[in-house]
Design an enzyme around this catalytic site. Structure first.
Site, PDB file in Angstrom:
ATOM      1  N   VAL A 124       1.037  -6.205   3.551  1.00 34.95           N
ATOM      2  CA  VAL A 124       0.645  -5.305   4.641  1.00 34.95           C
ATOM      3  C   VAL A 124       0.680  -6.048   5.969  1.00 34.95           C
ATOM      4  CG1 VAL A 124      -1.269  -3.987   5.614  1.00 34.95           C
ATOM      5  CG2 VAL A 124      -0.710  -3.751   3.190  1.00 34.95           C
ATOM      6  N   THR A 127       4.285  -6.690   7.019  1.00 35.46           N
ATOM      7  CA  THR A 127       4.945  -5.466   7.467  1.00 35.46           C
ATOM      8  C   THR A 127       4.379  -4.974   8.787  1.00 35.46           C
ATOM      9  OG1 THR A 127       5.366  -4.836   5.169  1.00 35.46           O
ATOM     10  CG2 THR A 127       5.503  -3.097   6.812  1.00 35.46           C
ATOM     11  N   GLU A 128       3.083  -5.076   8.952  1.00 35.03           N
ATOM     12  CA  GLU A 128       2.434  -4.572  10.161  1.00 35.03           C
ATOM     13  C   GLU A 128       2.723  -5.433  11.387  1.00 35.03           C
ATOM     14  OE1 GLU A 128       0.918  -1.867  10.674  1.00 35.03           O
ATOM     15  OE2 GLU A 128       0.259  -1.104   8.733  1.00 35.03           O
ATOM     16  N   SER A 129       2.632  -6.754  11.225  1.00 30.96           N
ATOM     17  CA  SER A 129       2.659  -7.624  12.409  1.00 30.96           C
ATOM     18  C   SER A 129       3.495  -8.881  12.267  1.00 30.96           C
ATOM     19  CB  SER A 129       1.231  -8.052  12.742  1.00 30.96           C
ATOM     20  OG  SER A 129       0.698  -8.855  11.682  1.00 30.96           O
ATOM     21  N   TYR A 224       7.848   2.569   5.448  1.00 32.68           N
ATOM     22  CA  TYR A 224       6.705   1.659   5.346  1.00 32.68           C
ATOM     23  C   TYR A 224       6.421   1.293   3.896  1.00 32.68           C
ATOM     24  CZ  TYR A 224       1.869   0.037   6.128  1.00 32.68           C
ATOM     25  OH  TYR A 224       0.707  -0.686   6.182  1.00 32.68           O
TER      26      TYR A 224
END
Length: 237
Positions: A124, A127-129, A224
């Protein structure tokens, strides 16, 4: 992600709330338990709200608390739920040995605290940052786990750019979604990205059904879920 749901990159998913003052189901429960209200603990209150929320998985948000994620009620709701830090132990497929990162201790601590697999947390964050604690998306999501301001405030995160706060808050929020969907990880991830309201409207009850109806979700959320799966494999060793 909300509270406003945190989104990767330019996501703008937003969760919907039910006004506790107008929710007949909540009022009925409150009246039923009026005699014990004064002695109720924060944990009991949180459990009550969680029970009501979990009853609604088909998108019917008319008179039930369909979401625990609205910044307008963060002053009350998230303070109460914030006292509940039970690990969710029904998640399958956890990989305990993973590729290390710069935030290994923080991730391991959050994993043990909230019962979310280490490899899922890393996927996560990646993928997010891309593990950049200072990134801000076009939608205003901030930090390693891309928390929107409303989400951050509700989770007690005063500085979303602080890795310790971001990871603890983001993993806690993810654990809420895993509890909401009985450990169905793709459903939880879709809710983390697009909001539980969007997932509930699909009328699905498990990951298999979700993936069969993936086209009903925003394209960003579809991508996502795939990105998380790919990143998760990268961190497994």
């Amino acid at each position: 992600m909300v509270i406003n749901a945190a989104a990767t990159g330019s996501g703008t998913g937003q969760l919907k709330w039910i006004d506790l003052r107008s929710s007949s189901q909540v009022k009925n429960v409150m009246v039923k338990n009026k005699s014990a209200a004064s002695g109720s603990s924060s944990a009991e209150f949180a459990a009550l709200l969680q029970e009501i929320a979990l009853k609604n998985t088909n998108g019917d948000t008319g008179n039930t608390l369909a979401s625990l994620d609205n910044s307008s009620l963060s002053g009350l709701l998230w303070q109460q739920i914030g006292g509940v830090e039970e690990a969710y132990n029904a998640i399958s497929g956890e990989i305990t040995e993973t590729k290390p990162t710069d935030y290994e201790d923080l991730i391991q601590t959050a994993s043990a605290k909230y019962g979310v697999p280490v490899d899922l947390i890393k996927a996560v964050i990646d993928t997010e940052s891309s593990f950049n604690p200072n990134v801000v998306s076009s939608a205003g999501a901030k930090g390693l786990m891309q928390l929107m301001d409303g989400t951050a405030n509700g989770l007690g995160v005063s500085d979303p750019f602080d890795p310790a706060q971001s990871i603890d808050g983001g993993v806690r929020y993810l654990s809420y979604q895993l509890k909401r969907y009985n450990g169905q990880e793709n459903m939880a991830l879709a809710a983390y990205n697009a909001g539980p309201g969007r997932v509930n409207k699909m009328g699905v009850s498990n990951d298999l059904e979700l993936m069969a109806n993936l086209s009903q979700l925003p394209k960003e959320t579809q991508a996502y879920i795939t990105k998380i799966e790919r990143a998760r494999a990268k961190y497994a060793v």
